[in-house]
Scaffold this motif. Structure first.
Motif, mmCIF file in Angstrom:
data_model
loop_
_atom_site.group_PDB
_atom_site.id
_atom_site.type_symbol
_atom_site.label_atom_id
_atom_site.label_comp_id
_atom_site.label_asym_id
_atom_site.label_seq_id
_atom_site.Cartn_x
_atom_site.Cartn_y
_atom_site.Cartn_z
ATOM 1 N N GLY A 97 0.823 -1.197 0.000
ATOM 2 C CA GLY A 97 0.000 0.000 0.000
ATOM 3 C C GLY A 97 0.860 1.250 0.000
ATOM 4 N N SER A 152 -1.494 -13.598 -1.952
ATOM 5 C CA SER A 152 -1.883 -12.251 -1.559
ATOM 6 C C SER A 152 -2.530 -12.213 -0.185
ATOM 7 C CB SER A 152 -2.843 -11.676 -2.591
ATOM 8 O OG SER A 152 -4.057 -12.373 -2.537
ATOM 9 N N ASN A 153 -2.847 -13.377 0.374
ATOM 10 C CA ASN A 153 -3.587 -13.409 1.633
ATOM 11 C C ASN A 153 -2.899 -12.578 2.718
ATOM 12 O OD1 ASN A 153 -4.650 -14.219 4.151
ATOM 13 N ND2 ASN A 153 -5.379 -16.135 3.298
ATOM 14 N N TRP A 154 -1.691 -12.933 3.064
ATOM 15 C CA TRP A 154 -0.994 -12.219 4.136
ATOM 16 C C TRP A 154 -0.584 -10.816 3.713
ATOM 17 C CZ3 TRP A 154 2.760 -15.522 7.557
ATOM 18 C CH2 TRP A 154 2.004 -16.488 8.233
ATOM 19 N N GLN A 155 -0.294 -10.665 2.433
ATOM 20 C CA GLN A 155 0.133 -9.339 1.980
ATOM 21 C C GLN A 155 -1.025 -8.359 2.065
ATOM 22 O OE1 GLN A 155 2.970 -9.443 -1.389
ATOM 23 N NE2 GLN A 155 2.371 -11.560 -1.560
ATOM 24 N N GLU A 202 -1.375 -7.499 5.667
ATOM 25 C CA GLU A 202 -0.345 -6.539 6.054
ATOM 26 C C GLU A 202 -0.739 -5.132 5.591
ATOM 27 O OE1 GLU A 202 3.302 -6.841 3.940
ATOM 28 O OE2 GLU A 202 4.517 -6.114 5.599
ATOM 29 N N PHE A 226 -1.444 -1.868 8.045
ATOM 30 C CA PHE A 226 -0.662 -0.640 8.065
ATOM 31 C C PHE A 226 -1.358 0.543 7.417
ATOM 32 C CE2 PHE A 226 2.662 -3.797 8.743
ATOM 33 C CZ PHE A 226 3.250 -3.239 9.854
ATOM 34 N N PHE A 227 -2.267 0.311 6.488
ATOM 35 C CA PHE A 227 -2.892 1.422 5.768
ATOM 36 C C PHE A 227 -4.405 1.479 5.936
ATOM 37 C CE2 PHE A 227 1.116 0.838 3.660
ATOM 38 C CZ PHE A 227 1.537 2.125 3.447
ATOM 39 N N ASN A 278 -9.936 -13.693 5.759
ATOM 40 C CA ASN A 278 -9.553 -13.552 7.160
ATOM 41 C C ASN A 278 -8.856 -12.210 7.364
ATOM 42 O OD1 ASN A 278 -8.933 -14.147 9.803
ATOM 43 N ND2 ASN A 278 -7.092 -15.312 9.284
ATOM 44 N N LYS A 283 -7.656 -9.538 9.159
ATOM 45 C CA LYS A 283 -7.371 -8.983 10.470
ATOM 46 C C LYS A 283 -5.899 -8.604 10.522
ATOM 47 C CE LYS A 283 -6.512 -13.437 12.615
ATOM 48 N NZ LYS A 283 -6.885 -14.460 13.555
ATOM 49 N N ILE A 318 -1.983 -8.368 11.206
ATOM 50 C CA ILE A 318 -1.041 -9.486 11.164
ATOM 51 C C ILE A 318 0.244 -9.192 11.926
ATOM 52 C CG2 ILE A 318 -0.182 -8.803 8.863
ATOM 53 C CD1 ILE A 318 0.086 -11.876 8.371
ATOM 54 N N LEU A 319 0.823 -8.027 11.751
ATOM 55 C CA LEU A 319 2.077 -7.747 12.447
ATOM 56 C C LEU A 319 1.857 -6.925 13.711
ATOM 57 C CD1 LEU A 319 4.589 -7.038 9.534
ATOM 58 C CD2 LEU A 319 4.306 -9.108 10.829
ATOM 59 N N ASN A 320 0.866 -6.063 13.728
ATOM 60 C CA ASN A 320 0.603 -5.247 14.914
ATOM 61 C C ASN A 320 -0.376 -5.963 15.843
ATOM 62 O OD1 ASN A 320 2.194 -2.918 14.266
ATOM 63 N ND2 ASN A 320 0.712 -2.512 12.659
ATOM 64 N N PRO A 333 -0.702 2.561 11.220
ATOM 65 C CA PRO A 333 0.519 3.313 11.509
ATOM 66 C C PRO A 333 1.340 3.761 10.307
ATOM 67 C CG PRO A 333 0.789 1.012 12.079
ATOM 68 C CD PRO A 333 -0.647 1.191 11.753
#
Lengths: 168, 398
Positions: free
Chosen positions: A63, A112-115, A118, A122-123, A132, A134, A136-138, A146
């Motif tokens: 993004g 592309s699922n996790w991307q 992500e 973040f965006f 799904n 939701k 992933i990293l935060n 952020p």
């Protein structure tokens, strides 16, 4: 047989998606098109199933945030790669920050699922149809996105913070 | 009573097992929540983000040369490759060409890093099936590679090696000597390691057919690097989009057939031989010339000049303060990292820092395939599968 290069790729895309393509660029040799966000899934399916181009690998999805770009604040950038023809393509979709929705491409590429998660994390871009969606990293409790430009990094020189518990 | 039997809820008999976040067998901070039926894995959910350090956000606030240490901490088993990848991305944005000597020096260092990465990954597969000897044995040789890095840049693990625009210094005679010694000794070590595991009955029983994935599924999941090549597809960034004069060298891309743990192991083993071949060729044909290109806006001038020459001092100041101008544009550059295609998508608005920098971290993308690869297998097989995928926590979480 035609050689598959950027010109051929663009011609094929324009034949099929003339109205959806907003702009075409070629920075550093990679064909970059901006398309209407509702057309993303048909376009990727077209490229995936195209008998010659066979663009079947999603290299990257991320993004971007342009706060001054009114009505087109958020964008999703897709990098595709055709292994058989060794050609890359960059696709951009813009959307307003008030309605940050775009169709999920998990039906075309599982990668592309996790991307997408992500990017949502973040965006705050919502991928409609994602299985799904939701963070992933935060942490799950976070209530802002952020990587948007309105959140600056903390000023390293601030003095109003009590650091004694952190050994500083 | 008949009805009760048909309505028996098998799901209530499942056990939930937390593998991680800090479990010795995962070699990093991952959490896998496994739903187990006895010893068989029925379902799994992965959580990640335990060591997320917001590199992409930090990168938007730093001048380009300060981003190199961030890339160190992605795949820390092969950090020189990440460093070089980043340098080459910026060089692509600036449009500067490197002298051949720089390219060859970079190739030597990147291939050494690849050997170090594969040594760790492959010997850890051995550890997870119960053979600790090989691990402790080849670890010494990773130390020897780190000695070479130390000779080049002063650091060992997080190297920050090279500069935008070249290498920080030329290979010293001691460094060349160390590389030659390594090239001479390493085949013996690798052969011994090969003898230990490659045709070992116990090792093969534990790895053949374990955690297999087909080429089609691997492509859908975006696998790259040795994991993809183990399925039989010869995609290698070094060959597909050559960078840093890789097309000057003669090497082959090893591929597997079944995409299982054993094939991934074998692909890495063969790649180490190929890397050895590439380093030998690069060192033999190391061209004479400068070890940096003419990019005064980015390449720090030598210290003696900074102290004695006005112009060098100005450039030094401008670089350190991050005042150098960069072109507006966007560039994607990828290198073949230790575990797959490591990409850098850099958007520059001409400011002192990147407007947006996105890392295509291979393990973040291919780790998604893990549930599919371990479903229906036993817990011990799942652990071997994970170590054979070479998932690095630092890269997963960026």
């Amino acid at each position: 047989m035609n050689e598959v290069n950027n010109a051929y790729l663009l011609k094929e895309l324009q034949e099929q998606f003339m109205d959806a393509i907003h702009s075409v660029e070629e920075p550093y040799g990679m064909l970059t098109i901006e398309i209407d966000r509702v057309q993303i899934v048909p376009l990727l399916n077209f490229l995936y199933q195209h008998p010659v181009i066979q663009m079947q690998f999603l290299t990257d999805l991320c993004g971007l945030h342009f706060p001054d770009n009114k009505g087109k604040e958020l964008s999703v950038v897709y990098h595709l790669h055709s292994f058989t023809k060794n050609i890359r393509l960059r696709i951009k979709c813009y959307m307003p920050i008030e309605a940050p929705q775009i169709n999920s491409i998990t039906s075309v590429y599982e990668a592309s699922n996790w991307q997408e998660r992500e990017t949502y994390d973040f965006f705050g871009i919502e991928f409609v149809g994602h299985p799904n969606l939701k963070r992933i990293l935060n942490v799950d409790e976070m209530d802002y996105f952020p990587m948007r430009k309105e959140y600056p990094l903390e000023d390293q020189t601030r003095t109003d913070k009590d650091d004694k518990y952190f050994g500083r | 009573m008949e009805d009760n039997i048909t309505e028996f809820d098998y799901k209530s008999e499942y056990t939930t097992l937390n593998l991680g976040p800090t479990h010795p067998a995962t070699h990093g901070i991952f959490q896998n929540i496994l739903t187990m039926d006895g010893e068989i894995i029925v379902d799994t959910e992965q959580t990640c983000g335990y060591i997320h350090r917001a590199f992409e956000k930090i990168a938007e606030h730093r001048p380009f040369y300060q981003i190199t240490p961030l890339t160190d901490r992605l795949n820390y088993c092969s950090s020189p490759i990440n460093n070089m990848g980043w340098h080459m991305t910026v060089e692509k944005l600036l449009g500067v060409d490197m002298p051949k000597r720089v390219d060859y020096m970079r190739v030597i260092i990147m291939e050494l890093a690849r050997i170090a990465d594969h040594l760790i990954c492959n010997s850890v597969i051995g550890v997870d099936v119960g053979a600790l000897t090989g691990f402790t044995y080849v670890f010494q040789w990773r130390e020897k590679i780190y000695d070479i890095f130390e000779e080049v840049c002063g650091a060992r693990l997080t190297t920050n090696i090279g500069r935008i625009g070249g290498m920080e210094r030329d290979f010293s005679p001691a460094c060349i000597k160390k590389i030659r010694e390594f090239l001479q000794e390493f085949p013996r070590i690798l052969r011994e390691f090969t003898n230990l595991l490659e045709r070992n009955r116990i090792f093969m029983d534990r790895t053949v057919g374990v955690g297999a994935i087909s080429t089609e599924r691997a492509l859908k999941y975006g696998l790259t690097g040795p994991n993809l090549r183990a399925t039989g597809l010869d995609y290698d960034v070094r060959v597909m989009s050559p960078y840093s004069s890789y097309n000057d060298f003669d090497f082959v891309i090893p591929v597997g057939i079944n995409g299982d743990t054993y094939d991934r192991f074998m692909v890495r083993q063969q790649e180490m031989w190929e890397s050895h071949k590439i380093i030998t060729q690069a060192l033999e044909n190391l061209p004479e010339g400068k070890f940096f290109a003419e990019v005064p806006e980015f390449y720090l001038p030598p210290k003696e000049e900074v102290y004695n020459k006005m112009e060098a001092l100005i450039w030094h100041f401008k670089i350190v303060m991050g005042e150098a101008d960069v072109p507006v544009g966007e560039v994607y550059h990828s290198v073949e990292g230790g575990n797959g295609e490591l990409g850098f998508y850099l958007v520059s608005d001409g400011g002192r820092a990147a407007y947006r920098l996105h890392f295509r971290r291979p393990s973040f993308i291919y780790y998604q395939a893990y549930p599919e690869m371990i479903k229906g297998s036993t817990l011990s097989d799942a652990i071997v599968t994970m170590s054979s995928m070479n998932v690095i926590a630092g890269e997963l979480d960026a």
